[in-house]
Design a protein around this motif. Structure first.
Motif, mmCIF file in Angstrom:
data_model
loop_
_atom_site.group_PDB
_atom_site.id
_atom_site.type_symbol
_atom_site.label_atom_id
_atom_site.label_comp_id
_atom_site.label_asym_id
_atom_site.label_seq_id
_atom_site.Cartn_x
_atom_site.Cartn_y
_atom_site.Cartn_z
ATOM 1 N N LEU A 218 0.824 -1.201 0.000
ATOM 2 C CA LEU A 218 0.000 0.000 0.000
ATOM 3 C C LEU A 218 0.859 1.252 0.000
ATOM 4 O O LEU A 218 1.885 1.320 0.678
ATOM 5 N N SER A 219 0.405 2.250 -0.755
ATOM 6 C CA SER A 219 1.007 3.579 -0.736
ATOM 7 C C SER A 219 -0.099 4.592 -0.479
ATOM 8 O O SER A 219 -1.111 4.603 -1.176
ATOM 9 N N TRP A 220 0.089 5.421 0.551
ATOM 10 C CA TRP A 220 -0.862 6.497 0.857
ATOM 11 C C TRP A 220 -0.074 7.796 0.871
ATOM 12 O O TRP A 220 0.577 8.138 1.857
ATOM 13 N N ILE A 221 -0.119 8.526 -0.231
ATOM 14 C CA ILE A 221 0.603 9.785 -0.341
ATOM 15 C C ILE A 221 -0.323 10.922 0.067
ATOM 16 O O ILE A 221 -1.401 11.092 -0.511
ATOM 17 N N LEU A 222 0.102 11.678 1.066
ATOM 18 C CA LEU A 222 -0.657 12.833 1.529
ATOM 19 C C LEU A 222 0.009 14.091 0.969
ATOM 20 O O LEU A 222 1.214 14.297 1.164
ATOM 21 N N ILE A 223 -0.773 14.921 0.287
ATOM 22 C CA ILE A 223 -0.239 16.075 -0.435
ATOM 23 C C ILE A 223 -0.842 17.353 0.113
ATOM 24 O O ILE A 223 -2.062 17.446 0.318
ATOM 25 N N ASP A 224 0.019 18.322 0.373
ATOM 26 C CA ASP A 224 -0.408 19.681 0.706
ATOM 27 C C ASP A 224 -0.328 20.504 -0.577
ATOM 28 O O ASP A 224 0.760 20.916 -0.981
ATOM 29 N N PRO A 225 -1.450 20.749 -1.252
ATOM 30 C CA PRO A 225 -1.379 21.418 -2.559
ATOM 31 C C PRO A 225 -0.914 22.862 -2.474
ATOM 32 O O PRO A 225 -0.269 23.357 -3.401
ATOM 33 N N ALA A 226 -1.201 23.559 -1.369
ATOM 34 C CA ALA A 226 -0.780 24.953 -1.252
ATOM 35 C C ALA A 226 0.718 25.056 -1.001
ATOM 36 O O ALA A 226 1.401 25.913 -1.573
ATOM 37 N N GLY A 227 1.251 24.164 -0.148
ATOM 38 C CA GLY A 227 2.670 24.207 0.174
ATOM 39 C C GLY A 227 3.558 23.425 -0.767
ATOM 40 O O GLY A 227 4.785 23.441 -0.616
#
Length: 377
Positions: A218-227
């Motif tokens: 499993l891969s769970w990539i969490l992205i902060d689009p503003a930063g």
């Protein structure tokens, strides 16, 4: 595993030179000196140890189109550290975009394509953020981030593999500014309660629990689009697999451990991802019934959105790229977390036992003093 940034240039890395020169020498051996066409020849047992000579013998277009495109992300990053020519060729945005999309199919979504291209170094920055395990941060020095710097939205890009087969891929957006998010227990669900994702993977029910632990990735990539920041919350392989005694469902847990507030129950927190599967009644095919993320402290309590956001921001800002196999490293950190959790529970029980003893002692002493006062009056 350490993702190496392709900046100039450590030419003393013999392991990288050997791997790359092997690729180059094979292409050189099959190239006709007159017209550059390929010709079949028996493979050579010798490898040119001089990488500059091998590189000069192969046209850059061949290197980029037929060699670098065959490398995975870590090998491509390592190749870029061997010479200035390979650094230039391996810095192509299209190469890294293809690596990201092949490693994580969820990143091919239109919004993520645009977002990844806006990272400081494009797809390479995204890969270097998302591929390694989160490193252990120093809880004593990890300061809480300013409220105004916290992300107003988080994007989850999730991919689940069974062996080499992709069985689940989804992108979910989560707002983080509402009062409901701040006060409620933090939880991200990728499936509605009634949703079931069928797969073509067949399982004998008796072996489901053991085999899932070995086969699921499993891969769970969490992205902060503003930063323009990202991190991978998963341990890559399951740290624990359990079967529910009543329903027969199998719960595979993936986890990352991050520091929180020192001296409290959240001194270390678990970013826990649970994948719930069961074998369908028809044909014995595997079904995915739940994929969820929660943040849990050392007392087993789930943190709310506001507390979780502070922890997640520390992870986004933290260092990445620690060496070691991801499977072994993730499981080791989880076991260390369980050991800390057990020690905290034992310490808490000892403290509570001591307090109970003191309360009983003072109660008995007060009772005796009362009757002594009555009898001696």
């Amino acid at each position: 595993m350490c993702v190496m940034v392709p900046t100039p240039l450590d030419t003393n890395r013999s392991a990288h030179r050997l791997t790359l020169s092997t690729y180059l020498s094979l292409f050189s051996q099959h190239r006709s000196p007159s017209d550059g066409s390929l010709r079949p020849q028996p493979p050579s047992t010798t490898v040119d140890e001089n990488p500059s000579a091998s590189i000069s013998a192969v046209h850059p277009d061949i290197i980029q189109a037929h060699i670098l495109t065959r490398l995975d992300g870590p090998t491509l990053a390592s190749a870029a550290c061997t010479s200035s020519q390979l650094h230039s060729l391996a810095s192509d945005h299209r190469l890294w975009s293809n690596v990201c999309h092949s490693t994580w199919p969820s990143t091919a979504a239109p919004r993520l394509r645009h977002l990844i291209s806006s990272f400081p170094d494009g797809a390479f920055s995204f890969f270097s953020d998302s591929f390694p395990l989160l490193a252990n941060l120093d809880s004593s020095s990890a300061a809480a981030a300013d409220h105004h710097d916290r992300p107003s939205e988080l994007i989850s890009a999730v991919d689940i593999y069974h062996g080499e087969k992709l069985i689940f891929s989804k992108v979910v957006e989560t707002e983080t500014v509402s009062g409901w998010f701040m006060c409620s227990p933090f939880r991200v669900d990728l499936l509605d309660p009634k949703d079931v994702v069928p797969t073509s993977v067949k399982y004998p029910e008796a072996d489901t629990c053991r085999n899932l632990g070995e086969e699921l990735r499993l891969s769970w990539i969490l992205i902060d689009p503003a930063g323009r920041r990202a991190m991978n919350l998963s341990s890559h392989t399951a740290v624990s697999v359990q079967r529910h005694w009543l329903s027969g469902e199998v719960h595979a847990r993936f986890a990352s451990i991050l520091p929180g507030e020192k001296g409290s129950a959240s001194e270390y927190v678990q970013l826990g991802i649970v994948v719930t599967c069961r074998v369908g009644s028809e044909g014995g095919e595997l079904q995915v019934r739940e994929v969820s993320l929660q943040v849990e402290d050392m007392d087993g309590m789930h943190l709310n959105g506001k507390e979780s956001l502070v922890i997640l921001q520390k992870g986004l800002e933290g260092r990445k790229g620690r060496k070691g196999r991801r499977e072994e490293e993730g499981r080791r950190r989880y076991e260390e977390y369980l050991e800390r959790k057990r020690e905290r529970k034992e310490k808490k029980m000892r403290t509570e036992g001591t307090l109970d003893t003191l309360c009983v002692t003072f109660g008995v002493l007060g009772f005796l003093l009362f009757w002594l006062f009555v009898l001696c009056r």
